[in-house]
Design an enzyme around this catalytic site. Structure first.
Site, short mmCIF file in Angstrom:
data_model
loop_
_atom_site.label_atom_id
_atom_site.label_comp_id
_atom_site.label_asym_id
_atom_site.label_seq_id
_atom_site.Cartn_x
_atom_site.Cartn_y
_atom_site.Cartn_z
N GLU A 171 151.48 73.44 31.56
CA GLU A 171 150.21 74.01 32.01
C GLU A 171 149.78 75.25 31.23
OE1 GLU A 171 149.95 75.96 35.91
OE2 GLU A 171 151.95 75.16 36.29
N SER A 229 146.10 79.80 42.60
CA SER A 229 146.76 80.02 43.90
C SER A 229 147.69 81.21 43.76
CB SER A 229 147.57 78.79 44.30
OG SER A 229 146.82 77.62 44.16
N SER A 251 149.51 84.11 36.83
CA SER A 251 150.36 84.19 35.64
C SER A 251 149.72 85.10 34.62
CB SER A 251 150.54 82.81 34.99
OG SER A 251 151.58 82.11 35.62
N ARG A 302 154.90 84.26 28.52
CA ARG A 302 154.51 84.67 29.86
C ARG A 302 155.23 85.98 30.14
NH1 ARG A 302 155.87 84.32 35.29
NH2 ARG A 302 154.21 83.61 36.69
P1 ADP Z 1 145.47 76.17 41.22
O1 ADP Z 1 145.66 75.47 39.90
O2 ADP Z 1 146.67 76.92 41.68
O3 ADP Z 1 144.89 75.29 42.26
P2 ADP Z 1 142.86 77.45 40.64
O4 ADP Z 1 142.62 78.15 39.35
O5 ADP Z 1 142.16 76.16 40.83
O6 ADP Z 1 144.42 77.35 40.87
O7 ADP Z 1 142.44 78.48 41.78
C1 ADP Z 1 142.68 78.25 43.15
C2 ADP Z 1 142.09 79.41 43.92
O8 ADP Z 1 140.68 79.45 43.69
C3 ADP Z 1 142.23 79.31 45.42
O9 ADP Z 1 143.45 79.89 45.84
C4 ADP Z 1 141.03 80.10 45.92
O10 ADP Z 1 141.32 81.48 45.95
C5 ADP Z 1 139.99 79.87 44.83
N1 ADP Z 1 138.96 78.85 45.11
C6 ADP Z 1 137.77 78.78 44.46
N2 ADP Z 1 137.04 77.77 44.90
C7 ADP Z 1 137.75 77.14 45.86
C8 ADP Z 1 137.52 76.01 46.70
N3 ADP Z 1 136.36 75.31 46.65
N4 ADP Z 1 138.50 75.64 47.56
C9 ADP Z 1 139.65 76.33 47.62
N5 ADP Z 1 139.92 77.41 46.87
C10 ADP Z 1 139.00 77.82 45.99
#
Ligand code: ADP
Length: 375
Positions: A135, A199, A202, A214
């Site tokens: 990733e 979530s 990094s 990293r």
């Molecule tokens: P991951 O790959 O860990 O899912 P993202 O870059 O997609 O990470 O980011 C997830 C974060 O973005 C969530 O924890 C929340 O804070 C935010 N977020 C933005 N839009 C949304 C959505 N529609 N639903 C849930 N979380 C969202």
């Protein structure tokens, strides 16, 4: 035409802890022969994806992010950006199946933890093989590619040259409301710190396209913000949490320097309106009784954002970097966090650090995957 090119459709996918990001390459039809060659199933999938902006109950296409005239493996086309909650992977697979996806011989490049977790389901439901990529490799490749294709990709938030009369508004709030978005020329980016706020968070030191490591991270990220807003303010979506935070006031929740000193802590240059203790007022029952949901959401946003900003700043100064690039979906529809990060980077480094942002926020890992069709 490249006869060894992998068969369409071309997808890059990032199955993250919260959101699944899907980037779809729509080839531009160049001639009649190619059009005739496109199978019914392929045509249906292309039409379904490009004519809608919502899929099922929770799938969304970010139409405003669409990129035209992108070349991958010698083919010109359009990139489409689609997302849905990772909790809905099952429903997504059903949908893909109903569109005839299983009839296609298809490998898609995928990253994120879900590429491992759901690998079997993809084969079973839609006959799709996931070719797994790291990733962070995908993230950086995606950032560099999108930035090279889109002249407006990178931007920063510029503070007001002179703060106009603030009267009753607290200093920081008045300042933030006057920040304006400006383009940043990212053609000579190295070295920089890349902070991906998903979530979790990094932080990567990027010296050159294939030279990065990293350095740090924190589990207090976008997932923490949303989780705490659900707990403390009864929110049920990210959009709701952001809107609530935008209308709230964290000073009823946080203990400020002036609550402790009665004003500034002058000896060390700490202004009275800085947060001394996040959520520090919430020890008092009478304050808890008066606090609003919006104030709690705002304090959560400020706490999480400033903590990330402070770790990023320490990493940047340790590694002697001047540019800090923030991405990840926590920054989606969230100008408040971007402005807070911009303010914090500049304030605490006495102007030495610059916070930069990217238009395609959370999609870089998925784009990085798509680029593998080029290999
Ligand atoms: P991951 O790959 O860990 O899912 P993202 O870059 O997609 O990470 O980011 C997830 C974060 O973005 C969530 O924890 C929340 O804070 C935010 N977020 C933005 N839009 C949304 C959505 N529609 N639903 C849930 N979380 C969202």
């Amino acid at each position: 035409p490249d006869n060894n090119a992998p068969p369409m459709p071309w997808f890059g996918m990032d199955i993250g802890g919260t959101l699944t990001k899907l980037v779809y390459f729509e080839p531009r039809e160049t001639n009649r022969r190619e059009l005739d060659k496109e199978t019914e199933v392929l045509k249906n999938i292309r039409r379904y994806l490009t004519r809608n902006s919502a899929y099922g109950k929770t799938g969304r296409r970010d139409v405003h992010l669409q990129m035209e005239n992108v070349t991958i493996r010698g083919r010109r086309g359009t990139l489409h950006f689609i997302r849905f909650p990772t909790s809905e992977v099952g429903a997504f697979l059903q949908l893909a199946r109903s569109k005839g996806m299983a009839a296609l011989v298809n490998t898609i490049y995928a990253t994120g933890g879900g590429a491992y977790k759901f690998e079997e389901d993809f084969i079973k439901e839609v006959n799709m093989r996931l070719s797994k990529l790291d990733e962070l490799d995908a993230l950086i490749a995606g950032v560099l590619f999108v930035d090279s294709m889109n002249p407006h990709e990178c931007y920063y938030w510029a503070p007001p040259e002179q703060l106009t009369d603030t009267k009753d508004t607290p200093y920081l709030e008045a300042a933030l409301s006057q920040y304006v978005r400006k383009p940043f020329d990212f053609s000579n980016p190295y070295p920089f710190l890349l902070v991906n706020i998903g979530s979790g968070v990094s932080m990567l030191v990027v010296n050159a396209p294939n030279d990065y490591y990293r350095v740090s991270g924190t589990s207090l990220g976008g997932g923490t913000f949303l989780g705490l807003c659900c707990l403390l303010a009864g929110c049920s979506s990210f959009e709701e949490a952001i809107a609530l935070a935008a209308s709230g006031d964290n000073t009823t929740v946080d203990k400020l320097v002036r609550d402790i000193y009665g004003g500034d802590y002058e000896r060390f240059g700490l202004r009275g309106d800085l947060v001394a203790s996040s959520f520090g007022h919430m020890c008092a029952a009478e304050r808890r009784a008066r606090v609003s949901r919006a104030d709690l959401a705002r304090a959560t946003l400020v706490t999480i954002t400033n903590n990330i900003g402070s770790i990023a700043r320490l990493c940047a100064s340790n590694e002697r970097l001047e540019r800090v690039v923030f991405c990840g979906n926590f920054l989606r529809v969230n100008p408040l966090s971007m402005k807070l990060l911009s303010y914090a980077m500049s304030y605490w480094s006495k102007g030495a650090l610059k916070a930069l942002f990217l238009e395609h926020e959370g999609y870089f890992g998925a784009v990085g995957c798509l680029l593998h069709y080029d290999n």
